[in-house]
Design an enzyme around this catalytic site. Structure first.
Site, PDB file in Angstrom:
ATOM      1  N   LYS A 196     -37.029  37.794  42.017  1.00  0.00           N
ATOM      2  CA  LYS A 196     -37.426  36.771  42.992  1.00  0.00           C
ATOM      3  C   LYS A 196     -36.270  35.794  43.206  1.00  0.00           C
ATOM      4  O   LYS A 196     -35.908  35.053  42.299  1.00  0.00           O
ATOM      5  CB  LYS A 196     -38.656  35.980  42.542  1.00  0.00           C
ATOM      6  CG  LYS A 196     -39.196  35.117  43.703  1.00  0.00           C
ATOM      7  CD  LYS A 196     -40.212  34.092  43.297  1.00  0.00           C
ATOM      8  CE  LYS A 196     -39.633  32.793  42.854  1.00  0.00           C
ATOM      9  NZ  LYS A 196     -38.832  32.073  43.854  1.00  0.00           N
ATOM     10  N   GLU A 271     -30.391  30.746  31.748  1.00  0.00           N
ATOM     11  CA  GLU A 271     -29.153  30.063  32.158  1.00  0.00           C
ATOM     12  C   GLU A 271     -29.591  28.800  32.880  1.00  0.00           C
ATOM     13  O   GLU A 271     -30.139  28.871  33.982  1.00  0.00           O
ATOM     14  CB  GLU A 271     -28.340  30.944  33.105  1.00  0.00           C
ATOM     15  CG  GLU A 271     -27.857  32.248  32.512  1.00  0.00           C
ATOM     16  CD  GLU A 271     -26.795  32.053  31.445  1.00  0.00           C
ATOM     17  OE1 GLU A 271     -26.092  31.023  31.477  1.00  0.00           O
ATOM     18  OE2 GLU A 271     -26.696  32.916  30.566  1.00  0.00           O
ATOM     19  N   CYS A 305     -23.980  24.715  38.198  1.00  0.00           N
ATOM     20  CA  CYS A 305     -24.289  24.467  36.777  1.00  0.00           C
ATOM     21  C   CYS A 305     -23.022  24.113  36.025  1.00  0.00           C
ATOM     22  O   CYS A 305     -23.045  23.403  35.030  1.00  0.00           O
ATOM     23  CB  CYS A 305     -24.942  25.706  36.176  1.00  0.00           C
ATOM     24  SG  CYS A 305     -23.959  27.188  36.375  1.00  0.00           S
ATOM     25  N   GLU A 403     -28.112  15.572  34.863  1.00  0.00           N
ATOM     26  CA  GLU A 403     -27.515  16.512  35.818  1.00  0.00           C
ATOM     27  C   GLU A 403     -27.871  16.045  37.226  1.00  0.00           C
ATOM     28  O   GLU A 403     -29.040  16.021  37.607  1.00  0.00           O
ATOM     29  CB  GLU A 403     -28.046  17.930  35.588  1.00  0.00           C
ATOM     30  CG  GLU A 403     -27.368  18.941  36.472  1.00  0.00           C
ATOM     31  CD  GLU A 403     -27.955  20.342  36.358  1.00  0.00           C
ATOM     32  OE1 GLU A 403     -29.181  20.494  36.434  1.00  0.00           O
ATOM     33  OE2 GLU A 403     -27.154  21.290  36.209  1.00  0.00           O
TER      34      GLU A 403
END
Ligand code: NAD
Length: 511
Positions: A196, A271, A305, A403
């Protein structure tokens, strides 16, 4: 002090091959292109120009069930798992060739859906194809161990077997690249998959499905559903017939994946996010470092990331380095993603843009000096922000720890190597980091003590297919790429072969 550095608005760059109306896509289930069972669809509006560029089938739990059933059937039939690696590798190599042949088409869709600039999208096509090539090679060299040291009557094989059916869920920031860090590795191991993509960037994963069929992949080995995380995605995490979850995305959803996996004890590979440090010592080549700091912080509009969002610089060279960084950053072109000269494109959606601007505004309120960047770029359409450089950030502020996922660089300073290490390692994340120094001993000792899965010394952001990639701490579990990336998708099976007479357990009184 603010510098009004960029054009007042984004100039439009029209391409002759832009779609005049949204392309309609179906899902790939058991080798066939299919709408959702409900008939429902959703659309994607390009963040660069506000056009609706794609219409997708909206998968619900029942659609995922069909996809998992197809993947399960394809795995249990054994024809893929036991196919000679030579033949599996041929399909992977052919897929790599087809990605290269279709690179312009795929890159255009990536730029339209994700807002990344076209030059970078095009470069990611080669990077992705290279991963498929690499996996073809690893498929043919994957092997276990044999033991001939177990006594006169026993030898053993430790075999690597494909783990089974894998749910693969991907984010929007590097759509083709991230699926290429997962799917060919799973296929090289002999797994089957339900995939997906992010609801924001589904097109290129579906095109990859087309290419896989063209390359000769048997029906059911790869199934692609499109839809939203809390419905289709959640079902992929929960499904009892799935053996493994391979997820890339936010740390919060990664934690949901771990919770969901407990139901049937699936293996989970994650991840996740990062708040990566670039640590610059006074003896570094500041010219090289300045360039890498810009690349690390602003590439992909910071929606990466691996974004090098924290600059931790030795105090004695702070002003000299920051001056060079600001000078370069002023020349970075924010622009229409389709403009070949643009270096920073559009932000993925309004919520993400608001988040980025909110962090910069919050830092201003906390007394941070904004050397560069004035929030949103005015434009007649699309979502754009200026790259920001924040000076005098305290290590406890949100911009030093959270982040942001945008083009925002937070500058902090250190006096000693211990202090630098303590700031770098204070993050709850541990994805990647860089060390800049001309002293070999500093490079070695510092990189040994940094808590991150990838350390770059005097460079940033390179990622050869051969090298494992993944995170410490809340940046993830497991590794992608390299041999480790294929081994993630395997189970070890120990087979012991006994020969000669076996000592009788009962008669000899052995217990
Ligand atoms: P996200 O977690 O919101 O979504 C990622 C995927 O998960 C999407 O496909 C989404 O539909 C799906 N999802 C959402 N909720 C779900 C649920 N309840 N169950 C199952 N699936 C669900 O992340 P994003 O916004 O798409 O991507 C940005 C994040 O990804 C950042 O945190 C970034 O650091 C991370 N990321 C990490 C890496 C890495 O390699 N470590 C690479 C790229 C992005």
């Amino acid at each position: 002090m603010n510098f009004p550095i960029h054009p007042a608005s984004i100039s439009r760059f029209m391409r002759a091959d832009l779609p005049t109306r949204p392309h309609q896509y179906k899902m790939l289930v058991d080798g066939k292109w299919t709408p959702s069972l409900s008939g429902e669809t959703f659309t994607r509006q390009s963040p660069g120009n506000d056009m609706i560029v794609g219409e997708y089938a909206k998968a619900g739990a029942a659609d995922v069930d069909l996809a998992v059933t197809a993947a399960r059937k394809a795995f249990d039939a054994g024809s893929w798992a036991y196919m000679a690696a030579e033949d599996r590798a041929r399909i992977l190599t052919r897929t790599a060739e087809l990605i290269r042949q279709n690179a312009d088409r795929i890159a255009l869709l990536e730029a339209l859906e994700s807002g990344k600039v076209i030059s970078q999208a095009r470069a990611e096509m080669d990077w992705s194809a290279n991963l498929w090539d690499y996996c073809a090679a690893v498929a043919r060299t994957l092997h276990g161990d044999s033991h001939n040291n177990l006594g006169a009557n026993l030898i053993a094989n430790v075999m690597r077997e494909p783990i089974g059916v894998v749910s693969i869920i991907t984010p929007w920031n590097f759509p083709l690249l991230i699926i290429s860090q997962k799917l060919p590795f799973a296929l090289a191991a002999g797994c089957t998959a339900v995939v997906k993509p992010s609801e924001f960037t589904s097109a290129t994963t579906l095109i990859l499905g087309e290419l896989l069929l063209e390359a000769g992949l048997p029906a059911g080995v790869v199934n692609i559903v499109t839809g939203f995380g809390n419905t289709a995605g959640q079902r992929m995490l929960d499904h009892a017939a799935v053996d493994m979850i391979s997820f890339t995305g936010s740390t919060n959803v990664g934690k949901l994946a771990v919770r969901a996996s407990a139901g049937t004890l699936k293996k989970v590979s994650l991840e996740l996010g990062g708040k990566n440090a670039q640590v610059v010592f006074a003896d570094a080549n500041l010219e090289e470092a300045a360039d890498a700091i810009i690349e690390g912080a602003f590439k992909n509009a910071g929606e990466s990331c691996n974004c090098g969002a924290r600059l931790i610089v030795e105090r004695s060279v702070r002003d000299e380095l920051v001056e060079r960084v600001v000078e370069r950053a002023r020349q970075v072109q924010v622009g229409d993603p389709l403009d070949p000269a643009a270096q920073i494109g559009a932000i993925i959606n309004q919520a993400q843009l608001d988040k980025i601007v909110g962090f910069v505004d919050g830092a201003k309120r906390d007394g941070v000096e904004v050397l560069l960047g004035e929030g949103r770029v005015p434009s007649d359409a699309g979502l754009f922000v200026y790259p920001s450089i924040l000076m005098g950030v305290d290590r406890h502020m949100p911009v030093a720890n959270d982040e942001i996922f945008g083009p925002v660089l937070s500058v902090m300073t250190f006096e000693t190597a211990e202090e630098a290490l303590s700031i770098a390692n204070q993050s709850e994340y541990g994805l990647s980091a860089a060390v800049w120094t001309s002293d070999y001993e500093t490079a070695i000792t510092f990189s040994r003590r940094l808590q991150a899965g990838t350390i770059w010394v005097n460079t940033y952001s390179s990622g050869p297919a051969e090298l494992p990639f993944g995170g410490y701490k809340q940046s993830g579990i497991g590794r992608e790429n390299g041999r480790a990336g294929v081994e993630e998708f395997t189970e070890l099976k120990t087979v012991q072969f006994h020969f000669g007479g076996r000592q009788n357990w009962w008669a000899n009184g052995r217990r």
